[in-house]
Motif scaffolding. Structure first.
Motif, PDB file in Angstrom:
ATOM      1  N   PHE A 196      53.003 -48.107   0.368  1.00 18.54           N
ATOM      2  CA  PHE A 196      52.882 -49.003   1.526  1.00 18.54           C
ATOM      3  C   PHE A 196      51.993 -50.191   1.126  1.00 18.54           C
ATOM      4  O   PHE A 196      50.860 -50.020   0.670  1.00 18.54           O
ATOM      5  N   ILE A 197      52.522 -51.394   1.298  1.00 13.52           N
ATOM      6  CA  ILE A 197      51.835 -52.612   0.841  1.00 13.52           C
ATOM      7  C   ILE A 197      51.709 -53.568   2.021  1.00 13.52           C
ATOM      8  O   ILE A 197      52.675 -53.762   2.787  1.00 13.52           O
ATOM      9  N   ASP A 198      50.532 -54.127   2.160  1.00 14.95           N
ATOM     10  CA  ASP A 198      50.288 -55.108   3.219  1.00 14.95           C
ATOM     11  C   ASP A 198      50.525 -56.513   2.650  1.00 14.95           C
ATOM     12  O   ASP A 198      49.893 -56.905   1.665  1.00 14.95           O
ATOM     13  N   ARG A 199      51.454 -57.235   3.259  1.00 16.39           N
ATOM     14  CA  ARG A 199      51.759 -58.583   2.784  1.00 16.39           C
ATOM     15  C   ARG A 199      51.603 -59.552   3.961  1.00 16.39           C
ATOM     16  O   ARG A 199      52.468 -59.616   4.852  1.00 16.39           O
ATOM     17  N   ASP A 200      50.471 -60.257   3.941  1.00 18.77           N
ATOM     18  CA  ASP A 200      50.155 -61.218   5.000  1.00 18.77           C
ATOM     19  C   ASP A 200      50.199 -60.570   6.378  1.00 18.77           C
ATOM     20  O   ASP A 200      50.793 -61.085   7.334  1.00 18.77           O
ATOM     21  N   GLY A 201      49.599 -59.357   6.468  1.00 20.01           N
ATOM     22  CA  GLY A 201      49.539 -58.657   7.758  1.00 20.01           C
ATOM     23  C   GLY A 201      50.813 -57.925   8.120  1.00 20.01           C
ATOM     24  O   GLY A 201      50.892 -57.304   9.177  1.00 20.01           O
ATOM     25  N   LYS A 202      51.819 -57.970   7.279  1.00 21.13           N
ATOM     26  CA  LYS A 202      53.088 -57.280   7.548  1.00 21.13           C
ATOM     27  C   LYS A 202      53.220 -56.087   6.616  1.00 21.13           C
ATOM     28  O   LYS A 202      53.057 -56.224   5.410  1.00 21.13           O
ATOM     29  N   SER A 229      60.980 -53.455   1.263  1.00 17.89           N
ATOM     30  CA  SER A 229      61.695 -53.398   2.536  1.00 17.89           C
ATOM     31  C   SER A 229      60.677 -53.341   3.657  1.00 17.89           C
ATOM     32  O   SER A 229      59.585 -52.774   3.510  1.00 17.89           O
ATOM     33  N   ASP A 230      61.053 -53.937   4.811  1.00 20.75           N
ATOM     34  CA  ASP A 230      60.182 -53.919   5.989  1.00 20.75           C
ATOM     35  C   ASP A 230      60.033 -52.480   6.477  1.00 20.75           C
ATOM     36  O   ASP A 230      61.020 -51.750   6.616  1.00 20.75           O
ATOM     37  N   THR A 231      58.768 -52.067   6.762  1.00 21.43           N
ATOM     38  CA  THR A 231      58.503 -50.686   7.195  1.00 21.43           C
ATOM     39  C   THR A 231      59.209 -50.394   8.507  1.00 21.43           C
ATOM     40  O   THR A 231      59.722 -49.280   8.715  1.00 21.43           O
ATOM     41  N   GLU A 232      59.257 -51.380   9.415  1.00 23.09           N
ATOM     42  CA  GLU A 232      59.916 -51.141  10.693  1.00 23.09           C
ATOM     43  C   GLU A 232      61.400 -50.847  10.493  1.00 23.09           C
ATOM     44  O   GLU A 232      61.965 -49.970  11.141  1.00 23.09           O
ATOM     45  N   ASP A 233      62.058 -51.598   9.609  1.00 20.33           N
ATOM     46  CA  ASP A 233      63.470 -51.323   9.313  1.00 20.33           C
ATOM     47  C   ASP A 233      63.631 -49.934   8.721  1.00 20.33           C
ATOM     48  O   ASP A 233      64.614 -49.229   8.988  1.00 20.33           O
ATOM     49  N   TYR A 234      62.675 -49.560   7.879  1.00 20.15           N
ATOM     50  CA  TYR A 234      62.773 -48.264   7.208  1.00 20.15           C
ATOM     51  C   TYR A 234      62.726 -47.118   8.220  1.00 20.15           C
ATOM     52  O   TYR A 234      63.485 -46.156   8.136  1.00 20.15           O
TER      53      TYR A 234
END
Length: 900
Positions: free
Chosen positions: A236-242, A262-267
């Motif tokens: 899990f990686i934080d990229r500009d708060g996302k 990939s976006d965590t929400e999509d996952y």
């Protein structure tokens, strides 16, 4: 209502007992199942990503393998000094077959280059990175993306070094893959929804990415170091708060390292869907539970409802009510007591009803008796009148019976057919006087005797063992009944029809009527026998007088002995032996039940009775087979006791005996059959002589052809024996294709003559040690057309002429002669083409060494479907697997091999 309704109370109790535990259990399962589903989902995504990276990796390996195969073709063409234009065509053809390659090209050490797409002039490709790196590494190199110098498009080059037969570097072959097509393959590897991809080389240099911002590229390089140590896992990686999910994959075929984001929400969108499904299932389960409670309460309350309804029916006067369903509890006891009570009430009611019915019936009978007494007097008067009328009818009937009996006796005395009657025990109760005329018996001699007295005891009737018993079962029409005349000397065939006799519906006997058809049956059998003889003679005459090239002489002779055994019922053995060396009779055909006892060795004419027919040149009949005619060759046959008569028929051409036909029988052979044997022997002798002359003519024909081919092959020492070997290979293929003997002969001729056109080719061209010039190559390609023109006046078959003309035509209709328009390659040309190429592969040439048989088969398989017919290549592979010795024997004929 709650207190009065038993069913409602039951439903409430069930709901309290089931729903409260179910609610607590669902809350507990929600938290544990949610965690389990997430773990399971992570494992499934990792497994899918591994499969997708394997698929992409296999795609690259397939392209590399295709380039290796093309490299082998280029190396082979280079060894054969193929011109650059042909190499360009070859590479263009391979590019058409492999559309994934943007371009295919190679560069030799001397700077010579060839490519599927036309290149810009003046470029030394030896200075290109793909050439330098492949040469230095000595193996596979996959370049970084760059702009193609021809089209300007982004490509990646796969390059391989090429080596000659002695291990020296020939050059480098390469294939361009469009970068965009590779990126499309990589983009199919997604965690969830649309993912971002960063691709690094094995030296950690970024090759391309779905994002171009410097900040993202730098972050990806940092993530590479972190994730490389834990492949196949998520981070899990934080990229500009996302919040983002990332994983690391490596592609072995290229050495590339791939980061996928990939976006965590999509996952987790899919996992949330599964949780909602779980809620839906729980809702459905609770609903089903409520329905089950409703159904169960209904089932429990059902007995009480049935009992209530039954009591109501009894109160309304329906005493036949009975509760059918059985219960095994306290309710069941109540139901049983109710059924007993209802049954007692029903019996009492039925008893009262029956008493009332009897009283009414007694009153009705008294009234009927009074009426009958009044009618009795009138009936007595009517009966007296009927008796008087019946007596008059009886007198008239007796007079008619007496008249019918007289007519029946007159008919029986004058009828010419045999009429008989037997009782149920099979004894004769009546038989007319024609018996004495037919069988010589008087009627009083057989009356009361079993009917078997006049039947032939030796005859067996088809389909039954007891003919008298069959008479009692069914009627017969036109049955041939065999009867024995008095004294037992003559048998008569009586065509009989029978009918069963019944009296008062009871079987009492059988009546039969028949006429003598003995002479008719004998004439019919004689006609059938003569017809059989004529049929056999016609079939044999057709076989013997047909063109001898259409059938082998052994088959003809076997057909003769089989037909003789079929024609003559008592023949136990028939043989045909041909005379060889003027002293020995050699077995050629045999048939009969004693065939297994005959000697297969040659018989000397001085040591057996068959020699008499040879020496005296005449038909010999032996009826007394005593010690004079017993020899070691026939003793075992004579000991069986089934041979008492022998006819020896010489097979003669003019006055020369060429063999003997021996017919052995248990009974004496009729004169008509001896006449048939004489006729057949003449036909057989003529057929044998025709076969001999045809064989000599055929051998002379082949010798003439071979002599002509030897003259052609004498011009080139490297091809001596080539046509003979091609002919042998082609014949072997024809046999495995189950072609006819005539077809195999034609293929053999085509194989011998296929290069006859080289007579018109200059000897300097045929024996030139180095590569041919274009003019020389065009000249030598004319030899099939020249050969066709040479052979045209001879009148050979169309198939042979097509094989000579098209033996260099490929299966895909490429090759030469190029001006010939055909829709498909003829079968003979397919066979000769494979045989010719196979022998050429195994033959030594001035410019190369010979292949081994194994290498030749592999080369045929490689070119199957393009140069060679797949069907013929499969046959060659089958011969190689099952009869390799035959291939080796042909390969050794009249030539030397370096490798066999």
């Amino acid at each position: 209502m709650f207190k009065r309704n038993f069913r409602v109370r039951l439903m409430a109790i069930f709901l309290i007992i089931t729903l409260i535990p179910l609610l607590f259990m669902g809350i507990a399962m929600h938290y544990s199942l949610h965690r389990y589903l997430l773990d399971l989902y992570n494992q499934d995504i990792i497994h899918r990503l591994s499969n997708e990276i394997d698929t992409a990796n296999q795609w690259f390996q397939d392209r590399i393998q295709i380039l290796k195969i093309i490299r082998q073709g280029v190396q082979l063409f280079e060894n054969q000094s193929i011109r650059l234009e042909q190499m360009n065509k070859y590479l263009a053809k391979q590019r058409e077959n492999t559309p994934e390659f943007f371009n295919i090209f190679f560069t030799l050490e001397d700077g010579t280059s060839s490519a599927a797409l036309e290149s810009k002039p003046g470029i030394d490709f030896r200075q290109r990175p793909w050439y330098i790196q492949a040469k230095e590494k000595g193996g596979l190199v996959i370049s970084e993306p760059y702009d193609d110098i021809i089209t300007g498009e982004k490509v990646i080059t796969i390059s391989l070094p090429m080596w000659d037969a002695e291990g020296r570097l020939m050059g480098v072959i390469g294939g361009d893959l469009a970068l965009e097509s590779i990126r499309a393959i990589i983009r199919q590897i997604n965690i969830a929804g649309k993912s971002q991809h960063f691709v690094f080389s094995e030296y950690n240099k970024i090759l391309w990415a779905d994002a171009s911002e410097e900040k993202l590229l730098g972050a990806a390089s940092t993530d590479l170091e972190r994730l490389r140590n834990n492949p196949g896992t998520f981070a899990f990686i934080d990229r500009d708060g996302k919040s983002m999910m990332a994983t690391y994959m490596k592609m072995p075929a290229t050495g590339w390292q791939i980061l996928i984001y990939s976006d965590t929400e999509d996952y987790y969108l899919y996992a949330d869907k599964i949780r909602h499904i779980f809620y839906g299932i729980a809702t459905v389960a609770i609903t089903l539970m409520l329905i089950s409670v409703f159904v169960a309460s209904k089932q429990i309350a059902q007995p009480m409802i049935e009992l209530r309804d039954a009591v109501r029916e009894v109160s309304l006067g329906r005493f036949d009510i009975h509760i059918q369903r059985q219960y095994h509890d306290e309710i069941g006891e109540v139901v049983s007591a109710f059924n007993q009570m209802a049954a007692t009430i029903r019996r009492n009611y039925q008893s009262l009803t029956e008493q009332a019915r009897r009283l009414m019936e007694g009153n009705r009978q008294l009234q009927d008796m009074n009426i009958e007494l009044e009618l009795s007097y009138e009936q007595l008067q009517d009966m007296n009148m009927e008796l008087e009328a019946s007596y008059e009818q009886l007198q008239a009937t007796m007079e008619q019976l007496n008249y019918s009996e007289q007519k029946y006796r007159l008919l029986m005395e004058n009828i010419t057919d045999l009429v008989w009657v037997i009782n149920g025990e099979g004894r004769i109760t009546y038989i007319n006087d024609i018996l004495e005329t037919m069988l010589g018996y008087k009627t009083e001699e057989v009356m009361g005797q079993p009917i078997q007295t006049i039947l032939c005891p030796m005859h067996r009737y088809e389909g039954c063992e007891d003919i008298i018993g069959e008479f009692q079962k069914k009627d017969f029409n036109h049955l041939d009944l065999w009867m024995l005349a008095k004294g037992g000397q003559n048998r008569l065939i009586i065509e009989t029809s029978t009918r069963k006799i019944y009296q008062d519906g009871r079987f009492v006997g059988v009546q039969g009527i028949g006429r003598d058809v003995t002479e008719y049956v004998k004439m019919k059998q004689e006609i059938i026998r003569k017809n059989k003889e004529l049929t056999v003679l016609s079939e044999l005459s057709y076989s013997l007088t047909s063109t001898i090239s259409n059938i082998k002489i052994d088959v003809l002779l076997k057909n003769i002995v089989n037909k003789i055994v079929e024609l003559m019922d008592d023949v136990a053995l028939c043989t045909i032996r041909l005379l060889e060396n003027e002293k020995e009779l050699v077995l050629k055909a045999s048939a009969g039940s004693l065939e297994h006892l005959i000697t297969r060795d040659a018989i000397h004419i001085d040591r057996d009775g068959m020699g008499i027919a040879v020496k005296e040149k005449r038909l010999v009949i032996l009826n007394d087979l005593d010690g004079k005619y017993i020899s070691p060759y026939n003793k075992q046959i004579l000991d069986t006791g089934r041979v008492n008569h022998v006819v020896l028929v010489p097979l003669k051409i003019e006055e020369n005996v060429i063999g003997v036909m021996a017919v052995s029988s248990e009974t004496k052979i009729e004169d008509s059959h001896i006449h048939i044997l004489n006729s057949l022997s003449n036909h057989a002798a003529v057929a044998i002589e025709k076969a001999r002359l045809y064989g000599e003519l055929k051998q002379a024909y082949f010798k003439t052809i071979k002599a002509l081919v030897v003259a052609v092959e004498a011009k080139d020492s490297y091809t001596q024996g080539h046509s003979v070997r091609v002919s042998q290979y082609a014949s072997l293929i024809g046999k495995y294709l189950n072609l006819t003997e005539n077809s195999i002969d034609a293929i053999q001729v085509a194989g011998i003559l296929h290069d006859i056109g080289k007579i018109g080719i200059s000897e300097a061209v045929l024996t030139k040690p180095g590569p041919l010039s274009e003019e020389e190559y065009n000249h030598i390609m004319q030899h099939p057309t020249i050969g066709s023109k040479i052979l045209d006046p001879i009148g050979l078959s169309r198939e042979i002429m097509e094989a000579v003309l098209f033996h260099h035509k490929r299966y895909d209709l490429d090759g030469y002669p190029g001006d010939a328009e055909i829709e498909a390659l003829p079968l003979y040309a397919e066979i000769i083409g494979v045989a010719d190429a196979f022998d050429a592969m195994l033959s030594r040439r001035s410019y190369r060494k010979p292949m081994s048989i194994e290498e030749g088969i592999e080369e045929l398989k490689r070119c199957s479907g393009t140069q060679f017919s797949p069907k013929i290549v499969e046959i060659m592979e089958k011969i190689y697997k099952t009869n390799r010795k035959a291939l080796r024997d042909i390969a050794k004929m009249e030539t030397e091999r370096a490798v066999i």
